[in-house]
Design an enzyme around this catalytic site. Sequence first.
Site, PDB file in Angstrom:
ATOM      1  N   SER A   1       0.827  -1.209   0.000  1.00 20.56           N
ATOM      2  CA  SER A   1       0.000   0.000   0.000  1.00 20.56           C
ATOM      3  C   SER A   1       0.856   1.252   0.000  1.00 20.56           C
ATOM      4  CB  SER A   1      -0.903   0.019   1.230  1.00 20.56           C
ATOM      5  OG  SER A   1      -1.569  -1.198   1.380  1.00 20.56           O
TER       6      SER A   1
HETATM    7  N1  SAH Z   1      -0.834  -4.960   3.985  1.00 19.21           N
HETATM    8  C1  SAH Z   1      -0.024  -5.278   2.837  1.00 19.21           C
HETATM    9  C2  SAH Z   1      -0.681  -4.965   1.504  1.00 19.21           C
HETATM   10  C3  SAH Z   1      -1.855  -5.818   1.277  1.00 19.21           C
HETATM   11  S1  SAH Z   1      -2.285  -6.131  -0.392  1.00 19.21           S
HETATM   12  C4  SAH Z   1       1.336  -4.616   2.911  1.00 19.21           C
HETATM   13  O1  SAH Z   1       1.625  -3.916   3.895  1.00 19.21           O
HETATM   14  O2  SAH Z   1       2.153  -4.841   2.022  1.00 19.21           O
HETATM   15  C5  SAH Z   1      -3.660  -7.178  -0.032  1.00 19.21           C
HETATM   16  C6  SAH Z   1      -3.293  -8.562   0.401  1.00 19.21           C
HETATM   17  O3  SAH Z   1      -4.484  -9.217   0.799  1.00 19.21           O
HETATM   18  C7  SAH Z   1      -2.691  -9.409  -0.723  1.00 19.21           C
HETATM   19  O4  SAH Z   1      -1.427  -9.864  -0.353  1.00 19.21           O
HETATM   20  C8  SAH Z   1      -3.687 -10.565  -0.863  1.00 19.21           C
HETATM   21  O5  SAH Z   1      -3.058 -11.813  -1.136  1.00 19.21           O
HETATM   22  C9  SAH Z   1      -4.352 -10.576   0.492  1.00 19.21           C
HETATM   23  N2  SAH Z   1      -5.662 -11.202   0.534  1.00 19.21           N
HETATM   24  C10 SAH Z   1      -6.706 -11.073  -0.330  1.00 19.21           C
HETATM   25  N3  SAH Z   1      -7.738 -11.819   0.075  1.00 19.21           N
HETATM   26  C11 SAH Z   1      -7.360 -12.441   1.228  1.00 19.21           C
HETATM   27  C12 SAH Z   1      -7.999 -13.358   2.117  1.00 19.21           C
HETATM   28  N4  SAH Z   1      -9.242 -13.807   1.940  1.00 19.21           N
HETATM   29  N5  SAH Z   1      -7.300 -13.773   3.194  1.00 19.21           N
HETATM   30  C13 SAH Z   1      -6.034 -13.360   3.408  1.00 19.21           C
HETATM   31  N6  SAH Z   1      -5.379 -12.507   2.607  1.00 19.21           N
HETATM   32  C14 SAH Z   1      -6.038 -12.038   1.525  1.00 19.21           C
END
Ligand code: SAH
Length: 213
Positions: free
Chosen positions: A61
């Site tokens: 992000s």
């Molecule tokens: N917080 C992260 C950025 C998140 S991007 C950082 O600091 O880099 C969103 C993430 O959510 C992705 O890695 C994706 O794989 C995850 N995601 C999406 N759906 C999900 C689910 N149902 N359970 C766990 N993770 C999930």
Amino acid sequence: MTFDAEAKMQFLFALRSKGVTDSAVLEAMERVDRGDFIQGYFTDRAYEDMPLPIACGQTISQPSVVGVMTQALQLGPRDKVLEVGTGSGYQAAVLAQLARRVYTVDRHRRLVQAARAIFDAQGITNITAFTADGSHGLPDQAPFDRILVTAAAEDPPGPLLAQLKIGGIMIVPVGQSDAVQRLIRVTRHEDRFDYEELRPVRFVPLVEGLGKD
Ligand code: SAH
């Protein structure tokens, strides 16, 4: 590029100008080097206020969004936090500066393994990372003081609401994945949930089930 005094000054200036004003959050983000969470081609853009691609087609992000979400959580030093969407691990590392314990889950095993290696290398010991479908929360560790969802859901997932303590706060982007979403703060009271709209955001979607890698 290194997170030297000048890079930090510009990084913090961008955060403040986008509404990150909480001094504890700013200090936490000054301590965690975002460059450690980005590999390859984009490392030289680590301190710019922009989202960047990471493995598995996901994104780390934008720093100001990390700051705004962290600030909105109103963390206390004794809090047990769940983050859904480990991604690069950067947001979890920021949370870990401000809370007692952070549980973070991602549906991609590869991202969880990479994030764990970074936490270990940095000596961060209060994060536990799991490969799991975070839309079910983490029943074994529930309830949580705070929950942060870093992927967009169509509605705040029921299991996550259920795993929030009374008095607890959840921050979640809500809306269709291909549209601008709204960042929502949910506060659980004894007899009800309060919902507050914070600002528009854009996140990758919360997807059910585990990823292939
Ligand atoms: N917080 C992260 C950025 C998140 S991007 C950082 O600091 O880099 C969103 C993430 O959510 C992705 O890695 C994706 O794989 C995850 N995601 C999406 N759906 C999900 C689910 N149902 N359970 C766990 N993770 C999930």
